[in-house]
Design an enzyme around this catalytic site. Structure first.
Site, PDB file in Angstrom:
ATOM      1  N   GLU A   1       2.508  -9.725  56.113  1.00 21.45           N
ATOM      2  CA  GLU A   1       2.977  -9.442  57.474  1.00 21.45           C
ATOM      3  C   GLU A   1       1.937  -9.881  58.495  1.00 21.45           C
ATOM      4  O   GLU A   1       2.244 -10.592  59.458  1.00 21.45           O
ATOM      5  CB  GLU A   1       3.266  -7.947  57.633  1.00 21.45           C
TER       6      GLU A   1
ATOM      7  N   GLU B   1      -5.349  17.811  62.280  1.00 19.48           N
ATOM      8  CA  GLU B   1      -5.418  16.337  62.247  1.00 19.48           C
ATOM      9  C   GLU B   1      -6.744  15.933  62.884  1.00 19.48           C
ATOM     10  O   GLU B   1      -7.102  16.407  63.951  1.00 19.48           O
ATOM     11  CB  GLU B   1      -4.225  15.731  63.001  1.00 19.48           C
TER      12      GLU B   1
ATOM     13  N   LYS C   1       4.603  -3.912  63.261  1.00 18.01           N
ATOM     14  CA  LYS C   1       5.955  -4.386  63.606  1.00 18.01           C
ATOM     15  C   LYS C   1       6.015  -4.840  65.058  1.00 18.01           C
ATOM     16  O   LYS C   1       6.790  -5.743  65.403  1.00 18.01           O
ATOM     17  CB  LYS C   1       7.000  -3.296  63.334  1.00 18.01           C
TER      18      LYS C   1
ATOM     19  N   ASP D   1       0.939   9.487  50.847  1.00 21.02           N
ATOM     20  CA  ASP D   1       0.077   8.482  50.209  1.00 21.02           C
ATOM     21  C   ASP D   1      -0.986   9.096  49.301  1.00 21.02           C
ATOM     22  O   ASP D   1      -1.555   8.402  48.462  1.00 21.02           O
ATOM     23  CB  ASP D   1      -0.660   7.662  51.287  1.00 21.02           C
TER      24      ASP D   1
ATOM     25  N   GLY E   1      -4.609  -3.334  48.912  1.00 22.80           N
ATOM     26  CA  GLY E   1      -4.058  -2.020  48.573  1.00 22.80           C
ATOM     27  C   GLY E   1      -4.753  -0.913  49.348  1.00 22.80           C
ATOM     28  O   GLY E   1      -5.595  -1.172  50.220  1.00 22.80           O
TER      29      GLY E   1
ATOM     30  N   HIS F   1      33.787  -7.704  60.041  1.00 19.75           N
ATOM     31  CA  HIS F   1      33.597  -9.156  60.046  1.00 19.75           C
ATOM     32  C   HIS F   1      33.443  -9.635  61.490  1.00 19.75           C
ATOM     33  O   HIS F   1      34.162  -9.149  62.353  1.00 19.75           O
ATOM     34  CB  HIS F   1      34.816  -9.843  59.418  1.00 19.75           C
TER      35      HIS F   1
HETATM   36  C1  LIG Z   1      -0.939  -2.295  58.388  1.00 20.56           C
HETATM   37  C2  LIG Z   1      -0.008  -1.334  57.709  1.00 20.56           C
HETATM   38  C3  LIG Z   1       1.356  -1.511  57.819  1.00 20.56           C
HETATM   39  C4  LIG Z   1       2.222  -0.621  57.216  1.00 20.56           C
HETATM   40  N1  LIG Z   1       3.550  -0.832  57.356  1.00 20.56           N
HETATM   41  C5  LIG Z   1       4.415   0.022  56.777  1.00 20.56           C
HETATM   42  C6  LIG Z   1       5.812  -0.148  56.959  1.00 20.56           C
HETATM   43  O1  LIG Z   1       6.262  -1.055  57.647  1.00 20.56           O
HETATM   44  N2  LIG Z   1       6.643   0.741  56.386  1.00 20.56           N
HETATM   45  C7  LIG Z   1       6.172   1.768  55.610  1.00 20.56           C
HETATM   46  O2  LIG Z   1       6.974   2.547  55.098  1.00 20.56           O
HETATM   47  N3  LIG Z   1       4.857   1.957  55.425  1.00 20.56           N
HETATM   48  C8  LIG Z   1       3.970   1.118  55.991  1.00 20.56           C
HETATM   49  N4  LIG Z   1       2.631   1.319  55.842  1.00 20.56           N
HETATM   50  C9  LIG Z   1       2.190   2.455  55.000  1.00 20.56           C
HETATM   51  C10 LIG Z   1       2.290   3.767  55.788  1.00 20.56           C
HETATM   52  O3  LIG Z   1       1.514   3.663  56.943  1.00 20.56           O
HETATM   53  C11 LIG Z   1       1.832   4.926  54.929  1.00 20.56           C
HETATM   54  O4  LIG Z   1       2.549   4.927  53.717  1.00 20.56           O
HETATM   55  C12 LIG Z   1       2.075   6.247  55.630  1.00 20.56           C
HETATM   56  O5  LIG Z   1       1.378   6.297  56.844  1.00 20.56           O
HETATM   57  C13 LIG Z   1       1.629   7.412  54.736  1.00 20.56           C
HETATM   58  O6  LIG Z   1       1.850   8.614  55.408  1.00 20.56           O
HETATM   59  P1  LIG Z   1       0.971   9.898  55.099  1.00 20.56           P
HETATM   60  O7  LIG Z   1       1.467  10.952  56.030  1.00 20.56           O
HETATM   61  O8  LIG Z   1       0.946  10.174  53.666  1.00 20.56           O
HETATM   62  O9  LIG Z   1      -0.521   9.486  55.481  1.00 20.56           O
HETATM   63  P2  LIG Z   1      -1.178   8.870  56.786  1.00 20.56           P
HETATM   64  O10 LIG Z   1      -0.208   8.218  57.650  1.00 20.56           O
HETATM   65  O11 LIG Z   1      -2.343   8.083  56.304  1.00 20.56           O
HETATM   66  O12 LIG Z   1      -1.670  10.150  57.571  1.00 20.56           O
HETATM   67  C14 LIG Z   1      -2.698  10.964  57.094  1.00 20.56           C
HETATM   68  C15 LIG Z   1      -3.364  11.625  58.279  1.00 20.56           C
HETATM   69  O13 LIG Z   1      -4.292  12.586  57.789  1.00 20.56           O
HETATM   70  C16 LIG Z   1      -5.453  12.564  58.596  1.00 20.56           C
HETATM   71  N5  LIG Z   1      -6.523  13.133  57.777  1.00 20.56           N
HETATM   72  C17 LIG Z   1      -7.061  12.616  56.646  1.00 20.56           C
HETATM   73  N6  LIG Z   1      -7.957  13.491  56.126  1.00 20.56           N
HETATM   74  C18 LIG Z   1      -7.982  14.561  56.965  1.00 20.56           C
HETATM   75  C19 LIG Z   1      -8.689  15.789  56.953  1.00 20.56           C
HETATM   76  N7  LIG Z   1      -9.515  16.130  55.959  1.00 20.56           N
HETATM   77  N8  LIG Z   1      -8.470  16.658  57.971  1.00 20.56           N
HETATM   78  C20 LIG Z   1      -7.598  16.358  58.970  1.00 20.56           C
HETATM   79  N9  LIG Z   1      -6.902  15.215  59.023  1.00 20.56           N
HETATM   80  C21 LIG Z   1      -7.088  14.333  58.020  1.00 20.56           C
HETATM   81  C22 LIG Z   1      -5.613  11.098  58.953  1.00 20.56           C
HETATM   82  O14 LIG Z   1      -6.365  10.966  60.140  1.00 20.56           O
HETATM   83  C23 LIG Z   1      -4.170  10.664  59.137  1.00 20.56           C
HETATM   84  O15 LIG Z   1      -3.755  10.774  60.464  1.00 20.56           O
HETATM   85  C24 LIG Z   1       1.726   0.466  56.462  1.00 20.56           C
HETATM   86  C25 LIG Z   1       0.338   0.665  56.350  1.00 20.56           C
HETATM   87  C26 LIG Z   1      -0.513  -0.218  56.974  1.00 20.56           C
HETATM   88  C27 LIG Z   1      -1.983   0.018  56.860  1.00 20.56           C
END
Ligand SMILES: Cc1cc2nc3c(=O)[nH]c(=O)nc-3n(C[C@H](O)[C@H](O)[C@H](O)COP(=O)(O)OP(=O)(O)OC[C@H]3O[C@@H](n4cnc5c(N)ncnc54)[C@H](O)[C@@H]3O)c2cc1C
Length: 460
Positions: free
Chosen positions: A186, A34, A52, A307, A266, A439
């Site tokens: 939000e 990470e 949140k 994601d 997005g 209820h």
């Molecule tokens: C403001 C905001 C509010 C949100 N609210 C919600 C919510 O209420 N509920 C919900 O379900 N979703 C919410 N989301 C979306 C949610 O945050 C993402 O869908 C989720 O974090 C995706 O998880 P992930 O593990 O795929 O990626 P991420 O959480 O993006 O984690 C990826 C990690 O990989 C690391 N990384 C990237 N490239 C490299 C590399 N080459 N080497 C090492 N590390 C690397 C990054 O630093 C990061 O820590 C929100 C997003 C935002 C921006």
């Protein structure tokens, strides 16, 4: 000599850290790279949790200013200490991050700090430290970053993304939000409750494009009543800093100015610098890594989740994919039921949905019946003093199987769990209708909406 693991996860967000812990639970030797010091990814550091936190604090403010008096509680003066509000939010993030560190420690997961980059399908280097890590299976869980539009000049101060909007040091007098999706609404709500005049610019003629039309239209009316200004059908052509303000232009409209502009149009997958080209993975036209239903990429031994692949960009979707891919690696099984992934917008009221919308069912020509029940007829909602919103249940016209549930209510995010479990277990509307609900509770509205599918609601 390269260190070696059964499973190496790149990215420690909800997808990556869950995959790592789950793989360790299967007895595999796991490493996780990470690049940020704090584990938890976008969700914990700059997403779900801090947003949140601010929503919760500002909702309390709103209640103190507007609702306590109805309960006979008079508060003489309500003052905001924004620095303290931010500190509370940051403390929550810190505590949860330390929790993940502890889970990693207990699961004996080796943590690497730095950017992971492929040298081959089974070898990854940590850029910066130069470590080389060998692994039988590599899971890409690098998540996403905020997207932008041509003509927008992000300066990280006046024109910024959600990351900046989570940390404005003072309440903007005027704020422009570009994009009426969950994140924009939000964070727009947070600053509007704190006193900002918030204008939301949206290209489409509606808000929340993923949500059920009727629920989204109802949300638009409620947010407008709360004081948020919506300019739908606005195509933003530029946004840039102008001294201590920012100027935003849209097609066919005079320029607008504001103290802060939040660009929430997005998110794009994070694949830059990963070295995908070295191992021969090509991204699709939206920059996502293509995978099959087992999260396998086109390269044997390399998987991708969260994601960075197709599907809704949600933390719980990433988590469930993380658990499923680990299970698949360890046992040859593991899947995610995409029909049962809820989606929640944590505004006030909250908007939550699972399964198909009416429009999707019409497009797919799936025959359905619907039942609706408004919270105004729910006893607990009356007691809570919050009777806005409704539950809508969609069930197959012939089999009665639940196809979708859509809720607008201040506690919709919690209420949707019952509907999700029902869909996961392939329940019918009748199953939900025949289930005893305590209820007086808000979930009784789900039962009533399920009864309404067969025109048998009791309280309406
Ligand atoms: C403001 C905001 C509010 C949100 N609210 C919600 C919510 O209420 N509920 C919900 O379900 N979703 C919410 N989301 C979306 C949610 O945050 C993402 O869908 C989720 O974090 C995706 O998880 P992930 O593990 O795929 O990626 P991420 O959480 O993006 O984690 C990826 C990690 O990989 C690391 N990384 C990237 N490239 C490299 C590399 N080459 N080497 C090492 N590390 C690397 C990054 O630093 C990061 O820590 C929100 C997003 C935002 C921006």
């Amino acid at each position: 000599m390269a260190t070696s693991h059964d499973v190496l996860v790149i990215g420690g967000g909800p997808g990556g850290y869950v995959a790592a812990i789950k793989a360790a639970q299967y007895g595999l030797n796991v490493g996780c790279i990470e690049m940020e010091k704090v584990l938890g990814g976008t969700c914990l550091r700059i997403g779900c949790i801090p947003s949140k936190g601010l929503l919760e604090s500002t909702e309390r403010l709103h209640q103190a200013q507007n609702e306590f008096a109805d309960h006979g509680i008079n508060v003489s003066s309500v003052k905001v200490d924004l620095a303290k509000m931010h500190a509370r939010k940051d403390k929550t993030v810190g505590e949860l991050a330390r929790g993940i560190d502890e889970l990693f420690r207990r699961s004996k997961i080796t943590r690497y700090l730095g950017v992971g980059r492929f040298l081959s399908p089974s070898k990854v280097t940590v850029v910066g430290t130069g470590e080389e890590i060998q692994a039988k299976h590599v899971i890409i869980a690098t998540g996403s970053k905020s997207a932008t539009l041509p003509g927008i000049e992000l300066d990280g101060e006046r024109v910024g993304t959600s990351t900046e909007a989570l940390n404005y040091p003072e309440v903007p007098k005027e704020m422009i939000v570009i994009g009426a999706g969950a994140i924009g609404l939000e964070l727009g709500s947070v600053w509007q409750r704190l006193g900002a005049k918030v204008t939301v610019l949206e290209y489409l003629d509606r808000i929340l494009p993923e949500m059920d039309d009727e629920i989204a239209a109802s949300a638009l009316r409620i947010f407008t009543k709360q004081g948020i200004i919506f300019k739908l059908g606005s195509r933003v052509t530029s946004a840039k800093k102008d001294g201590r303000r920012a100027i935003v232009t849209c097609d066919g409209a005079p320029p607008m100015s504001a103290d802060r502009v939040l660009v929430s149009v997005g998110r794009t997958p994070n694949t830059e610098g990963l070295g995908l080209e070295v191992i021969g993975i090509e991204t699709d036209k939206r920059g996502r890594i293509p995978t099959n239903e087992h999260f396998q990429t086109t390269v044997p031994g390399v998987y991708a989740i969260g994601d960075v692949i197709a599907g809704p960009m949600l933390a719980h979707k990433a988590e469930d994919e993380g658990a499923a891919v680990a299970e698949f690696i360890a046992t040859g099984y593991g899947h995610v039921n995409y029909m049962a992934i809820p989606s929640v917008v944590y505004t006030s009221p909250e908007i939550a949905s699972v399964g198909f919308t009416e429009k999707q069912l019409q497009e797919k020509e799936i025959p359905f019946k619907k039942g609706k029940f408004p919270f105004i007829a729910n006893g607990r909602a009356k007691v809570l003093g919050d009777t806005s919103g409704m539950v809508k249940v969609l069930a197959h016209a012939e089999t009665d199987r639940l196809l979708g549930v859509h809720i607008i209510n201040n506690r919709a995010g919690d209420l949707i769990a019952e509907a999700t479990a029902a869909i996961e277990f392939a329940a019918t509307a009748e199953d939900v209708a025949r289930t005893t609900h305590a209820h007086p509770t808000l979930p009784e509205a789900i039962k009533e909406a399920a009864m309404a599918v067969h025109n048998q609601a009791i309280h309406m």
